[in-house]
Design an enzyme around this catalytic site. Sequence first.
Site, PDB file in Angstrom:
ATOM      1  N   CYS B  81       1.002  -0.916  -0.025  1.00  0.00           N
ATOM      2  CA  CYS B  81      -0.031  -0.086  -0.140  1.00  0.00           C
ATOM      3  C   CYS B  81       0.983   1.056  -0.238  1.00  0.00           C
ATOM      4  O   CYS B  81       1.654   1.549  -1.177  1.00  0.00           O
ATOM      5  CB  CYS B  81      -1.347  -0.296   1.570  1.00  0.00           C
ATOM      6  N   HIS B 184      -3.344  -4.866   0.271  1.00  0.00           N
ATOM      7  CA  HIS B 184      -2.965  -5.424   1.923  1.00  0.00           C
ATOM      8  C   HIS B 184      -3.129  -6.885   1.532  1.00  0.00           C
ATOM      9  O   HIS B 184      -4.097  -7.423   2.043  1.00  0.00           O
ATOM     10  CB  HIS B 184      -4.280  -4.808   2.611  1.00  0.00           C
ATOM     11  N   GLU B 186      -1.836  -8.827   3.697  1.00  0.00           N
ATOM     12  CA  GLU B 186      -1.920  -9.343   5.215  1.00  0.00           C
ATOM     13  C   GLU B 186      -3.608  -9.075   5.485  1.00  0.00           C
ATOM     14  O   GLU B 186      -3.994 -10.013   6.693  1.00  0.00           O
ATOM     15  CB  GLU B 186      -0.742  -8.635   6.299  1.00  0.00           C
TER      16      GLU B 186
END
Lengths: 380, 202, 248
Positions: B81, B184, B186
């Site tokens: 990001c 993202h 994660e």
Amino acid sequence: MTTPTAPGLGRQVRYCRRCLMPDTRPRIVFDREGVCNACLNADAKRLIDWDARREEFLRLVEPYRSKDGRWDCIVPWSGGKDSSSIAWKLKFELGLNPLLVTFAPLIPNEVGMRNRETMIQAGFDHVYFRANQKVHRQLSRRFFIERGNMKVAWDAGVNAVPVQAAVHYRIPLVFYAEHGESEYGGRVLNEESKKIRNLTEVIEHQVGDDPRNWVDDDISEKDLNPYVYPDAGEVAALGVRAFYFAYFFRWSMFENYEYMRSKIPFATHPAGRTPGTFTDFDSLDDKSDDLYYYMQFIKFGFGRAVRDGSRLIQNGHMGRDEALALARKYDGEFPEEHIDAMLDYMSLSRPELMDIIDRHRNPELWIRDGKEWRLRFPLE
Amino acid sequence: MSVAVVDYGLGNLRSVAGAITKLGFEAVVSDDASELERASKLILPGVGAFGDGMRLLHERKLTTVLNRLVIELQRPILGVCLGAELMARDSEEFGFHQGLGWIDASVKKIDGGGLRVPHVGWNAVHQTATHPMFADVPQDSLFYFVHSYHIVCDRPGTEIGVAEYGGPRTAAFARGNIWGTQFHPEKSQRHGLTLLGNFLRA
Amino acid sequence: MVRNRLVTVLTLNDGVLFRTKQFVPDYRYTSNFVDLWSIDEIVVLDVTRPGHGDRAHFYDAVSRLAENCFVPLAVGGGVRSLADARRLLSVGADKVVVNTGAIERPELITDIATAYGAQCVVVSIDAHARGDGTYDVRSEFGATSTGQSPDAWAKRAETLGAGEIFITSIDKDGSLEGYDNDLNHLVSRAVSVPVLVCGGAGNWQHFVDGFRIGGASAVCTTNIYHFTETSIRSAKRFLDAAGLPVRL
């Protein structure tokens, strides 16, 4: 009114000072003295002018009374002491013409079947609705796993089918038994809630979710008819009104039992005592009830004995010490009697069942003691 | 093998570290030069504004360290990001700011053309090149995006994945040891963890 | 195209998952089967009344949730300062939700957006229907009237730096009757940031209506029975069949 407190690690579970109910019961409210709202409701019941309530009832039903012999009211009926006493009084004492509507239990029990048969032989019209068992078993299994409650779909059916019958047979008056929240502990919105059954409230608290959401890989919309309320427009157009009988006539499960026993041969638990409690006359029509109440014990820390004891205390039939002793002895007893039938019904193996039971144990209430589980805050 | 998550004060470091741990690797969250040096791989996370990001990198003397590790020593690094955006040459977010300049790209405000900005939610990433980042990640898999600015590459070649939001937007890029995702990983569950795993195992 | 989001909202009372009805914590949910894998995003709100609990329980609960959560987590409840926001981000939040704090001091929105980015700030607005077609923004768990209209406040919040707006109908909260889509439409039309709608979700058709009629980018449900894998799959299939792209 106090905000209900949730039990938590290090925080006490409180028991009502008068009955045996713990504050883990969903929505129950304790007052500043530690007395639950069911006990307070029982106190209030003693001050009610029951003659006036009876008059109110008679005025209410007068416009509904059948003039041409048609059924004029519906009684959602299990065959047990509570709904039977309502049916009996409505027909033989109050002169109405009830149609009894049963949403079949998961696994009908002999005792329940026998009591229903006796009543029908004594003179009642009866609609027995049994849902598609392939679907019902699947839903029972699903919700037993997800919520530790195999009767979620049954609850939906018990609520929907009598109202469906009301619309279908064009009988707008429906008599339920009692408002659970006020009689046994819970959230009472206002006085009206004790008299008029709020259909939405029931869905929110008991079923928890709109049954139409239960569509999945194996279940489609057309399988869910038994569980869905009729269209609100139709219900309103007919003017369906659902009342609690207990608002008009003093309610006590023990007195209901005595009453039915005096009218018909009323069968009770063949062993003389229902597992998990000390009574033999309550909730006998479904083999799944034993496990159902056991799951209540697992999730909330109180079972059938606490429930029965509390109700007897509240209605003046038993003292707290005696009830406490009996509850300590029998509450949480494992429901071995019908376990095999339940395993078969829900297509579970015994190890799977025990695993699901343990997964629903509230960790704030239970502590592992070697191979045993025990309550962090036992009855007191 | 340890993975260093560069802590320059922005970004949900815990999520990134948590994902790394879940994948079975050791995560070190740090802004210390020697700890970053010791790690075999680096992740540059980030949520926030470009200008702040660069300022914080400078303040913590991380620009020098990262330039050395990434450009000179060619350590594998994944930007996520804002972290990916910082790898560009510059950005127009709240003024004009210089980035790390590791990839030939600029960061511009998303012109949604009527669509809501920021671009928030799950969107399909269309892989435009075969790259180890996408091993075992099905074409057009969904990843979680949450950004108001996007990376515009100068020329094709660096960009390896796009997401459609008012036009194709760079979703992922790679230039040798330097990888970056606008989304993202994660926070993108299964496929996100696969992609992260691909970076960690490459 | 970005998918329509289905978001679960967990309301915690003293760190314990509770159901609310018109914003009053009603009873604790006991299900252990909140599925963290099929949902798109999670919002966690602390609804503990001041003095009725220990804030540490909330942080613990969020922390535990964040450890197992690989979808975005927006967290709020009682955020009044940048320090509060920082604390939530440090225990695992990806986005911070502000409500009364922003009403009391609108600069809070800008403070958080400047420090962490607009995409990190969700401004939550609770609205009460006056009955005449207008709405009143309420603060303090819906108890205090502000006199502001939700669309005006939402617009202002966007200008101040909000990345998303989270709009809840107080009246519909806990009912299973459907969203107040007049309210939702009013707000979604007023801003150009994504809008999440909440309050009243009962069945999957309500979700469809939330998107189509309410103009939502994300529909929210606080009903824990919607959080199981089976329910989420059922809901998303319904949405998909209705022509609304979702992450399946």
